[in-house]
Structure formats: C-alpha cells, structure tokens
Design a protein around this motif. Structure first.
Motif, short mmCIF file in Angstrom:
data_model
loop_
_atom_site.label_atom_id
_atom_site.label_comp_id
_atom_site.label_asym_id
_atom_site.label_seq_id
_atom_site.Cartn_x
_atom_site.Cartn_y
_atom_site.Cartn_z
N CYS A 1 0.85 -1.20 -0.18
CA CYS A 1 0.00 -0.01 0.00
C CYS A 1 1.12 0.82 -0.21
N GLU A 2 0.33 2.37 -0.66
CA GLU A 2 1.29 4.08 -0.33
C GLU A 2 0.06 4.18 1.19
N MET A 3 1.44 4.96 1.84
CA MET A 3 1.39 5.59 2.96
C MET A 3 0.21 6.95 2.76
N VAL A 4 -0.48 7.38 3.71
CA VAL A 4 -1.23 7.97 3.54
C VAL A 4 -0.72 8.93 4.35
N HIS A 5 -0.99 8.41 5.29
CA HIS A 5 -0.77 9.71 6.75
C HIS A 5 0.06 8.95 8.28
N GLY B 1 7.57 4.69 26.08
CA GLY B 1 8.96 5.69 25.08
C GLY B 1 7.71 6.35 23.99
N SER B 2 7.15 5.99 22.79
CA SER B 2 6.53 6.85 21.95
C SER B 2 6.61 5.74 20.66
N ALA B 3 5.44 5.43 19.95
CA ALA B 3 4.83 4.67 19.10
C ALA B 3 4.10 5.14 18.13
N CYS B 4 3.99 4.79 16.75
CA CYS B 4 3.91 4.94 15.24
C CYS B 4 2.34 4.34 14.70
N ILE B 5 1.50 4.81 14.77
CA ILE B 5 -0.14 4.09 13.72
C ILE B 5 0.74 5.09 12.04
N VAL B 6 0.56 4.21 11.53
CA VAL B 6 0.38 4.26 9.95
C VAL B 6 -0.55 3.75 9.61
N THR B 7 -1.51 4.72 8.51
CA THR B 7 -2.79 4.26 7.57
C THR B 7 -1.78 4.45 6.06
N GLY B 8 -2.94 3.28 5.38
CA GLY B 8 -1.86 3.55 3.84
C GLY B 8 -4.08 3.15 2.80
N ARG B 9 -3.48 2.99 1.95
CA ARG B 9 -4.44 3.25 0.91
C ARG B 9 -3.92 1.74 0.05
N LEU B 10 -4.43 1.27 -0.32
CA LEU B 10 -4.26 -0.44 -1.10
C LEU B 10 -4.00 0.77 -2.82
#
Length: 74
Positions: free
Chosen positions: A51-55, A65-74
């Motif tokens: 997929c392509e990263m959206v945000h 510490g920290s964490a990251c959530i990635v949203t993507g588009r197929l």
C-alpha cells in the motif's frame, strides 16, 4: 500480516538494533521482491499486501517511549 506460526520471528524484528543489522537475517526470514513497492516482503508470510502511506501519527507519552500508527491506501 503475521500469522501465529511467524509470531516469534516477527517479535525478533521489533528489537532495537543498529542500522547495520539486517532484520531478515536476524529473524531467519527470506526477503523477496514486492510487486509494486521497493521494500522487500517476507516469503514465509501467508498474507501480504502492498500500500501507499497516507499518513502517520506519533503517540506521545506511550508507556515505553513512543509509538507510531501508519495508515495506508491499497
């Protein structure tokens, strides 16, 4: 996607390691070419998608510490 049979190897790739450590070797997994994107995918995985990263969103004040959530588009 990680299935139960690869869970231990997946956990190995979440270690904090130096940038010169190749995680495929660390977890004894096989890299293969993806179809549409540059990064390799895991041959042993029963489920793959590209997929392509959206945000991406950083969660601050996370327990360890920290964490990251990635949203993507197929």
């Amino acid at each position: 996607m990680v299935t139960e049979d690869l869970a231990e190897q997946m956990n190995m790739t979440s270690q904090a390691v130096n940038c010169d450590v190749y995680e495929f070797n660390l977890a004894n997994l096989t890299p293969i070419d993806s179809l549409k994107i540059k990064p390799k995918r895991v041959k042993e995985s029963k489920i793959t998608f590209e997929c392509e990263m959206v945000h991406y969103y950083f969660l601050e004040n996370y327990k360890n510490g920290s964490a990251c959530i990635v949203t993507g588009r197929l």
